[in-house]
Design a protein around this motif. Structure first.
Motif, PDB file in Angstrom:
ATOM      1  N   HIS A  28     -55.702  67.544 -12.773  1.00 52.05           N
ATOM      2  CA  HIS A  28     -56.690  67.496 -11.684  1.00 52.05           C
ATOM      3  C   HIS A  28     -57.371  68.853 -11.467  1.00 52.05           C
ATOM      4  CE1 HIS A  28     -55.380  63.493 -10.620  1.00 52.05           C
ATOM      5  NE2 HIS A  28     -54.126  63.919 -10.586  1.00 52.05           N
ATOM      6  N   ALA A  29     -57.076  69.831 -12.313  1.00 50.94           N
ATOM      7  CA  ALA A  29     -57.633  71.181 -12.144  1.00 50.94           C
ATOM      8  C   ALA A  29     -59.160  71.158 -12.247  1.00 50.94           C
ATOM      9  CB  ALA A  29     -57.057  72.117 -13.208  1.00 50.94           C
ATOM     10  N   LYS A  30     -59.803  71.993 -11.416  1.00 51.56           N
ATOM     11  CA  LYS A  30     -61.264  72.108 -11.427  1.00 51.56           C
ATOM     12  C   LYS A  30     -61.647  73.582 -11.341  1.00 51.56           C
ATOM     13  CE  LYS A  30     -62.276  67.732  -9.129  1.00 51.56           C
ATOM     14  NZ  LYS A  30     -62.902  67.085  -7.988  1.00 51.56           N
ATOM     15  N   ASN A  31     -62.660  73.943 -12.116  1.00 54.77           N
ATOM     16  CA  ASN A  31     -63.216  75.298 -12.062  1.00 54.77           C
ATOM     17  C   ASN A  31     -64.695  75.154 -12.396  1.00 54.77           C
ATOM     18  OD1 ASN A  31     -63.757  77.997 -12.047  1.00 54.77           O
ATOM     19  ND2 ASN A  31     -62.686  78.448 -13.945  1.00 54.77           N
ATOM     20  N   GLY A  32     -65.522  75.039 -11.380  1.00 56.16           N
ATOM     21  CA  GLY A  32     -66.946  74.791 -11.602  1.00 56.16           C
ATOM     22  C   GLY A  32     -67.139  73.432 -12.262  1.00 56.16           C
ATOM     23  N   ASN A  33     -67.830  73.402 -13.405  1.00 60.22           N
ATOM     24  CA  ASN A  33     -68.044  72.123 -14.086  1.00 60.22           C
ATOM     25  C   ASN A  33     -66.977  71.856 -15.144  1.00 60.22           C
ATOM     26  OD1 ASN A  33     -68.802  73.874 -16.132  1.00 60.22           O
ATOM     27  ND2 ASN A  33     -70.716  72.840 -16.600  1.00 60.22           N
ATOM     28  N   GLN A  34     -65.956  72.694 -15.193  1.00 62.89           N
ATOM     29  CA  GLN A  34     -64.825  72.498 -16.102  1.00 62.89           C
ATOM     30  C   GLN A  34     -63.702  71.811 -15.333  1.00 62.89           C
ATOM     31  OE1 GLN A  34     -63.654  76.287 -17.789  1.00 62.89           O
ATOM     32  NE2 GLN A  34     -65.760  77.007 -17.684  1.00 62.89           N
ATOM     33  N   VAL A  35     -63.218  70.693 -15.869  1.00 66.71           N
ATOM     34  CA  VAL A  35     -62.175  69.964 -15.148  1.00 66.71           C
ATOM     35  C   VAL A  35     -61.093  69.469 -16.110  1.00 66.71           C
ATOM     36  CG1 VAL A  35     -63.782  69.196 -13.345  1.00 66.71           C
ATOM     37  CG2 VAL A  35     -63.305  67.707 -15.276  1.00 66.71           C
ATOM     38  N   GLY A  36     -59.967  69.098 -15.505  1.00 66.26           N
ATOM     39  CA  GLY A  36     -58.863  68.514 -16.250  1.00 66.26           C
ATOM     40  C   GLY A  36     -57.932  69.554 -16.836  1.00 66.26           C
ATOM     41  N   ALA A  37     -56.908  69.070 -17.507  1.00 68.57           N
ATOM     42  CA  ALA A  37     -55.874  69.942 -18.062  1.00 68.57           C
ATOM     43  C   ALA A  37     -56.434  70.909 -19.096  1.00 68.57           C
ATOM     44  CB  ALA A  37     -54.761  69.104 -18.684  1.00 68.57           C
ATOM     45  N   MET A  38     -57.490  70.490 -19.814  1.00 75.89           N
ATOM     46  CA  MET A  38     -58.063  71.339 -20.855  1.00 75.89           C
ATOM     47  C   MET A  38     -59.386  71.969 -20.422  1.00 75.89           C
ATOM     48  SD  MET A  38     -56.947  69.485 -24.385  1.00 75.89           S
ATOM     49  CE  MET A  38     -56.904  71.017 -25.315  1.00 75.89           C
ATOM     50  N   GLN A  39     -59.758  71.776 -19.148  1.00 76.01           N
ATOM     51  CA  GLN A  39     -60.961  72.382 -18.574  1.00 76.01           C
ATOM     52  C   GLN A  39     -62.203  72.060 -19.410  1.00 76.01           C
ATOM     53  OE1 GLN A  39     -60.946  74.527 -15.337  1.00 76.01           O
ATOM     54  NE2 GLN A  39     -59.666  72.727 -15.455  1.00 76.01           N
ATOM     55  N   ILE A  40     -62.461  70.772 -19.547  1.00 73.86           N
ATOM     56  CA  ILE A  40     -63.560  70.273 -20.376  1.00 73.86           C
ATOM     57  C   ILE A  40     -64.852  70.201 -19.562  1.00 73.86           C
ATOM     58  CG2 ILE A  40     -64.379  68.261 -21.675  1.00 73.86           C
ATOM     59  CD1 ILE A  40     -61.455  67.812 -22.505  1.00 73.86           C
ATOM     60  N   THR A  41     -65.948  70.640 -20.189  1.00 74.54           N
ATOM     61  CA  THR A  41     -67.262  70.627 -19.555  1.00 74.54           C
ATOM     62  C   THR A  41     -68.023  69.352 -19.916  1.00 74.54           C
ATOM     63  OG1 THR A  41     -68.319  71.692 -21.446  1.00 74.54           O
ATOM     64  CG2 THR A  41     -67.440  73.154 -19.720  1.00 74.54           C
TER      65      THR A  41
END
Length: 105
Positions: free
Chosen positions: A14-27
């Motif tokens: 459920h991680a979020k960082n701007g438009n990067q989300v998920g376990a692998m921080q996919i844009t």
């Protein structure tokens, strides 16, 4: 992949960082790239933005991207390109590369 997941989100799907989300921080751009690859391969499968929250589907997208841009499965290239894109710079991805390598130990 597990080391990248650890570095990107500590395994939090459920991680979020701007438009990067998920376990692998996919844009969203990576999802679009995956769908373009699938289209070129004449596959009917497509990924959605919601798929980024699935660890399983995130791993599938990682493997798809690697099969396209890193067909020889070079580990260093896989790590650096995940952080810096297909045209990554070694200098720009050095700290990330070192973090992932530490997580692999």
């Amino acid at each position: 992949m597990d080391a990248i997941i650890q570095v990107e989100s500590s395994g939090n799907r459920h991680a979020k960082n701007g438009n990067q989300v998920g376990a692998m921080q996919i844009t969203p751009i990576l999802v679009k790239d995956c769908n373009n690859i699938l289209k070129q391969r004449k596959s009917k499968k497509r990924y959605t933005l919601e798929d980024r929250f699935s660890i399983e589907k995130s791993k599938e997208m990682f493997l798809l991207i690697q099969s396209w841009y890193n067909p020889h499965n070079n580990v260093e290239k896989a790590i650096r390109s995940w952080n810096g894109g297909a045209n990554y710079s070694v200098r720009g991805t050095q700290k990330y590369f070192e973090k992932v390598m530490r997580a692999m130990r």
